[in-house]
Write a protein that holds these residues in place. Sequence first.
Motif, PDB file in Angstrom:
ATOM      1  N   SER A  97      39.108  86.314   4.984  1.00 39.89           N
ATOM      2  CA  SER A  97      39.079  86.928   6.353  1.00 39.89           C
ATOM      3  C   SER A  97      40.100  86.144   7.421  1.00 39.89           C
ATOM      4  N   ARG A 132      43.555  87.120  10.487  1.00 36.29           N
ATOM      5  CA  ARG A 132      44.448  87.969  11.128  1.00 36.29           C
ATOM      6  C   ARG A 132      45.903  87.349  10.947  1.00 36.29           C
ATOM      7  N   ASP A 143      37.759  81.781   1.901  1.00 33.79           N
ATOM      8  CA  ASP A 143      37.528  82.953   2.854  1.00 33.79           C
ATOM      9  C   ASP A 143      38.590  83.753   3.086  1.00 33.79           C
ATOM     10  N   ASP A 174      42.691  95.101   0.903  1.00 27.91           N
ATOM     11  CA  ASP A 174      41.549  94.734   1.752  1.00 27.91           C
ATOM     12  C   ASP A 174      40.365  94.478   0.748  1.00 27.91           C
ATOM     13  N   ASP A 177      42.592  82.923  12.200  1.00 31.74           N
ATOM     14  CA  ASP A 177      41.937  83.713  12.975  1.00 31.74           C
ATOM     15  C   ASP A 177      42.729  83.863  14.480  1.00 31.74           C
ATOM     16  N   GLN A 230      41.786  91.219  12.840  1.00 34.62           N
ATOM     17  CA  GLN A 230      41.018  90.501  11.907  1.00 34.62           C
ATOM     18  C   GLN A 230      40.939  91.505  10.515  1.00 34.62           C
ATOM     19  N   ARG A 231      41.328  90.755   9.338  1.00 37.84           N
ATOM     20  CA  ARG A 231      41.216  91.619   8.256  1.00 37.84           C
ATOM     21  C   ARG A 231      40.686  90.850   7.191  1.00 37.84           C
ATOM     22  N   GLU A 232      40.100  91.538   6.351  1.00 33.35           N
ATOM     23  CA  GLU A 232      39.370  90.870   5.076  1.00 33.35           C
ATOM     24  C   GLU A 232      40.289  90.978   3.844  1.00 33.35           C
TER      25      GLU A 232
END
Length: 613
Positions: free
Chosen positions: A160, A162, A158, A181, A126, A103-105
């Motif tokens: 966020s 993966r 959003d 990021d 996700d 999971q990345r922002e």
Amino acid sequence: MSWLTYILPVLAAAFCIFTARGWMPVFAQGRLPESPEGAAARPRFGFAAENGRLTRLDAVLCLVITACYAVTAFTGLGDTTAPLSWCLFAERGQYALVDLGEQREIGMIRYYNGIRTGEYRLQFSDDGETWREAGTIEQRYNDLLKWQDYFPEAEGVDGSARYIRIVASAELDLGEIALYDAEGRLLDAAGFDYDAGCAPLFDEQETVPVRPGYMNSSYFDEIYHARTALEHIENIKPYEITHPPLGKEIIGLGIRLFGMTPFGWRFSGTLFGVLMLPILYVFLKRMFASSGIAACATVIFAFDFMHFVQTRIATIDTYSVFFILLMYLFMWRFVSGGRWRYLALSGLFFGLGAASKWTCIYAGAGLAVIWLAYWITQARKPRFAARFLGNCAFCLVFFVAVPLAVYYASYYHYGTANGLEGGVGMYFTRDYFDIVLDNQVYMWEYHSDLVSEHPYASRWYQWIIDARPILYYLEYFEDGSTKSAFGAFMNPVFCWTGLLAMAANVLLMIKDRDGRAAFTVIGYLAQLLPWVLVTRLTFAYHYFPSELFLLLALANVWRKLGELAAPNLRRNMYAVTGACTGLFVAFYPVLTGLRCALWYTRGLLKWFPSWPF
């Protein structure tokens, strides 16, 4: 804006007027010689003149000027790297799926557009099963071959995720993607997982720039001409078909040498801008028989703002000016010496110019007037009728048949991109003929019916006084006190002094029946007058070909001062050359996009409210 913003243009204008005041001996040289009957004898009009031969000094001067300019022109031209592999989306709905590994922002996505237009839907997930729409990244016609940025937060999305899915709306090509990021750090693509077909999106991460800009992306009409050059190379039907093909073929030579990079697609134009200088030097020396005049005038042209900026952008205007210079050089060699081989070369370069841009046809009209004026001067010579009719037939070959053949042949890649079998035989097919003919009709309708607006458009009466540059690039930086910008316009001292010199040449043409002045004035009017009648959108760069004749006008005034042994010739000549070179140095930031302080551009370089600096 400071007081210098107002005083500098006044000083420059005063300098030009003072310079022109030094030309007074040209118009106050005393009475004309008396004829035996006591009446003033008027000189007889003609083009015959001393043709200056090149010496070792000329070779040295020409080489030094050309080398200095070449270093200046190629410095900071553009990046030599760019994404060269493409992720191809063959149809609508095809997508690329990327697994970030965890999971990345996602704070920003930086991507490099290809040469096809459309858009991509971004989808985040996700778990790889449930997807949410994350917005759209566009690949519009004015975004091609550019690095673009997309910010999920700015779209209210959003960031966020993966998994990222990129869904194409049509047949598209995407060069590279860089993911950052939330803190703006570049994510390491080595940890990503994706199908083999998606590999081109992440295989050239070293090309991702710190900041998108003109050094790593296309700008202004490069989105058309650089793209079309690549389409010719890859045998794709060209998108931009509003001009003949040869100019884009020449741009393609640089791309073949250095790749589809900013340096590659700008290389040919810059090289031709460099090559103009030795050709111009030879022209000036042949026409005015003075190394000093040839050197000074070449320096002025070398560091003229328009010449510098316009030859460093991947558009086709450089090639039209290059071929206009050659066609007039050889027409001068013909009318000043009468050798037909020079006339043949003039016709050949007329054909190459017309195959690059239609504005060269204006130049052809000027050549025709000069040619006719030459033959009028020959009317009293023996065997005039036979020589004239023979030359007419000669010109039908080299100014009609040869240019038509060159023009027709330049459409080669149009034929192959439309599925015709290449080779010489293709030129003799009806399909190829129809392709060429249809494009002529399209170009005529496009240019005659073009109705559009542009914030930096200008008219011919603005060009002649340098009133409205065209801004090619503008970027403000986060500090609020610096910016990067550049545009195309003339060096004001050259522009204003050249215009005064052109007026002086009109007087020389009438008063002294000066053939050099007539040659210069005709060439200038041939390039300018058609634009007086044009009602479509026009820009300052359309004045670029006229600059050649402003320079000849200035050189001719200096020649005349030299003939009269005027004591101020060298001072006059060196002062103009020095002022033009000094202004080039002062305006360098707004000719190259060099980052500089706002106080400098607004306080020193924004001479008029219409100047966008």
